[in-house]
Design a protein around this motif. Structure first.
Motif, PDB file in Angstrom:
ATOM      1  N   VAL A 120      44.680  42.277  37.885  1.00 40.83           N
ATOM      2  CA  VAL A 120      44.430  43.541  37.187  1.00 40.83           C
ATOM      3  C   VAL A 120      43.285  43.360  36.200  1.00 40.83           C
ATOM      4  O   VAL A 120      43.365  42.533  35.285  1.00 40.83           O
TER       5      VAL A 120
ATOM      6  N   SER B 248      50.269  52.123  35.002  1.00 40.85           N
ATOM      7  CA  SER B 248      51.636  51.597  35.014  1.00 40.85           C
ATOM      8  C   SER B 248      52.668  52.637  35.396  1.00 40.85           C
ATOM      9  O   SER B 248      53.704  52.301  35.985  1.00 40.85           O
TER      10      SER B 248
ATOM     11  N   LEU C 150      48.980  41.057  41.719  1.00 40.73           N
ATOM     12  CA  LEU C 150      47.685  41.705  41.611  1.00 40.73           C
ATOM     13  C   LEU C 150      46.830  41.074  40.520  1.00 40.73           C
ATOM     14  O   LEU C 150      47.341  40.637  39.489  1.00 40.73           O
TER      15      LEU C 150
ATOM     16  N   ARG D 221      41.906  49.925  44.294  1.00 42.24           N
ATOM     17  CA  ARG D 221      40.992  48.854  44.679  1.00 42.24           C
ATOM     18  C   ARG D 221      39.885  49.431  45.553  1.00 42.24           C
ATOM     19  O   ARG D 221      40.146  50.252  46.440  1.00 42.24           O
TER      20      ARG D 221
ATOM     21  N   ALA E  96      47.848  51.113  41.823  1.00 45.24           N
ATOM     22  CA  ALA E  96      46.758  50.150  41.729  1.00 45.24           C
ATOM     23  C   ALA E  96      45.618  50.636  42.614  1.00 45.24           C
ATOM     24  O   ALA E  96      45.838  50.949  43.793  1.00 45.24           O
TER      25      ALA E  96
ATOM     26  N   TRP F  49      44.765  49.580  37.264  1.00 41.04           N
ATOM     27  CA  TRP F  49      46.211  49.788  37.427  1.00 41.04           C
ATOM     28  C   TRP F  49      46.723  50.808  36.430  1.00 41.04           C
ATOM     29  O   TRP F  49      46.412  50.726  35.237  1.00 41.04           O
TER      30      TRP F  49
ATOM     31  N   THR G 239      50.391  51.230  50.777  1.00 44.17           N
ATOM     32  CA  THR G 239      49.008  51.558  50.445  1.00 44.17           C
ATOM     33  C   THR G 239      48.509  52.692  51.320  1.00 44.17           C
ATOM     34  O   THR G 239      48.826  52.758  52.511  1.00 44.17           O
TER      35      THR G 239
ATOM     36  N   VAL H  41      54.000  42.842  39.487  1.00 43.84           N
ATOM     37  CA  VAL H  41      52.610  43.311  39.528  1.00 43.84           C
ATOM     38  C   VAL H  41      51.685  42.219  39.010  1.00 43.84           C
ATOM     39  O   VAL H  41      50.632  41.937  39.598  1.00 43.84           O
TER      40      VAL H  41
ATOM     41  N   THR I  45      52.992  50.881  42.916  1.00 44.99           N
ATOM     42  CA  THR I  45      53.588  49.706  42.296  1.00 44.99           C
ATOM     43  C   THR I  45      54.927  50.073  41.654  1.00 44.99           C
ATOM     44  O   THR I  45      55.157  51.220  41.288  1.00 44.99           O
TER      45      THR I  45
ATOM     46  N   VAL J 153      41.692  44.970  39.935  1.00 46.72           N
ATOM     47  CA  VAL J 153      42.030  46.352  40.243  1.00 46.72           C
ATOM     48  C   VAL J 153      42.207  47.158  38.959  1.00 46.72           C
ATOM     49  O   VAL J 153      42.424  46.616  37.869  1.00 46.72           O
TER      50      VAL J 153
ATOM     51  N   GLY K 118      53.877  53.436  39.786  1.00 49.76           N
ATOM     52  CA  GLY K 118      52.552  53.139  39.258  1.00 49.76           C
ATOM     53  C   GLY K 118      51.559  53.145  40.400  1.00 49.76           C
ATOM     54  O   GLY K 118      51.930  53.318  41.580  1.00 49.76           O
TER      55      GLY K 118
ATOM     56  N   ALA L 263      43.914  48.200  32.809  1.00 52.22           N
ATOM     57  CA  ALA L 263      45.272  48.732  32.864  1.00 52.22           C
ATOM     58  C   ALA L 263      45.391  49.959  31.971  1.00 52.22           C
ATOM     59  O   ALA L 263      44.965  49.921  30.807  1.00 52.22           O
TER      60      ALA L 263
END
Length: 263
Positions: free
Chosen positions: A178, A160, A176, A148, A146, A158, A110, A172, A126, A156, A144, A181
């Motif tokens: 999600v 992909s 997570l 936040r 994510a 996301w 992160t 994932v 991800t 979150v 990918g 997406a």
């Protein structure tokens, strides 16, 4: 609760605006007509151009680049845009190739986007696999993302990346929450490799949304190139047979027009 504006520019390219931040995914702004090589004897021709030109964009704070080595995710005009952003987040291999303002993120690492007067956004890489098992040495690293930030109520956001449904993506769903997406779809395949798929099919996306249970799923990167095998019509046919609680999560982004999403 935060409102996010998502503008689908074409292919995998979207502008995500949240709390003063402007994040651009996979910049592709070349006109249609050109054929691009993807390596190992594969290639594809671009059949439609972007809904917005680079000149139409506001200043971009960060580029979220799922991978740099395929022309349908980063083309010539998109590559020229990269130095204008404060940071380019991408794969470790991509960051080494690009240099400059590129920052590589390994899966599940992160980094933070911070600026005075804005919400801090945590960006987590991800897993993604751009093809069948053991294809990564050929297709290269893909990621990918994510996103936040404080105030999210529905999970979150996301992205992909170009990936098939595999254990890394299923992780994932386990790891997570999600809420929204952006799913790279299209069921890519090439004559050279027969029935092998390199991005998610509609059937895989339905199964993934069963696992993720997002509030909203936006298909992106499913047309505009010859190597896509499932366009919007094909995706809609598959969704028509999906359970209603899955089907109703899918929404279509109009080209070039921002859509407000509550996250």
């Amino acid at each position: 609760m935060t409102d996010v504006r998502v503008t689908h520019i074409g292919g995998p390219t979207t502008l995500i605006e949240v709390d003063g931040w402007r994040l651009l995914t996979d910049p592709t702004f070349d006109p249609p007509g050109r054929r691009y090589s993807f390596g190992w004897g594969t290639s594809s021709r671009k059949t439609s151009g972007p809904a917005l030109a680079v000149a139409d964009l506001p200043p971009v704070d960060a580029v979220l680049l799922t991978h740099d080595h395929h022309g349908d995710n980063l083309d010539t005009a998109g590559r020229a845009l990269l130095p204008t952003a404060d940071v380019v987040l991408t794969t470790p291999a991509g960051a080494r190739r690009l240099g400059g303002n590129a920052r590589g993120l390994a899966p599940w690492t992160t980094t933070r986007l911070e600026a005075p007067g804005r919400k801090t956004i945590d960006v987590t890489a991800t897993p993604a696999r751009h093809g069948p098992p053991l294809s990564r040495p050929v297709t290269g690293q893909v990621t990918g993302f994510a996103l936040r930030w404080e105030g999210q109520r529905h999970g979150v956001l996301w992205i992909s990346g170009d990936t098939v449904l595999h254990d890394g993506v299923r992780h994932v769903a386990r790891r997570l929450d999600v809420g929204t997406a952006l799913l790279h779809m299209g069921g890519v395949r090439f004559p050279l490799t027969g029935p092998v798929r390199y991005t998610m099919t509609a059937a895989q996306a339905v199964e993934l949304c069963r696992l993720l249970a997002p509030r909203t799923a936006f298909p992106v990167h499913y047309e505009g190139w010859h190597h896509f095998r499932e366009n919007r019509e094909a995706i809609e046919r598959r969704l028509a047979s999906a359970p209603a609680d899955i089907r109703d999560r899918f929404r279509w982004l109009p080209a070039g027009t921002g859509v407000d999403v509550t996250v």
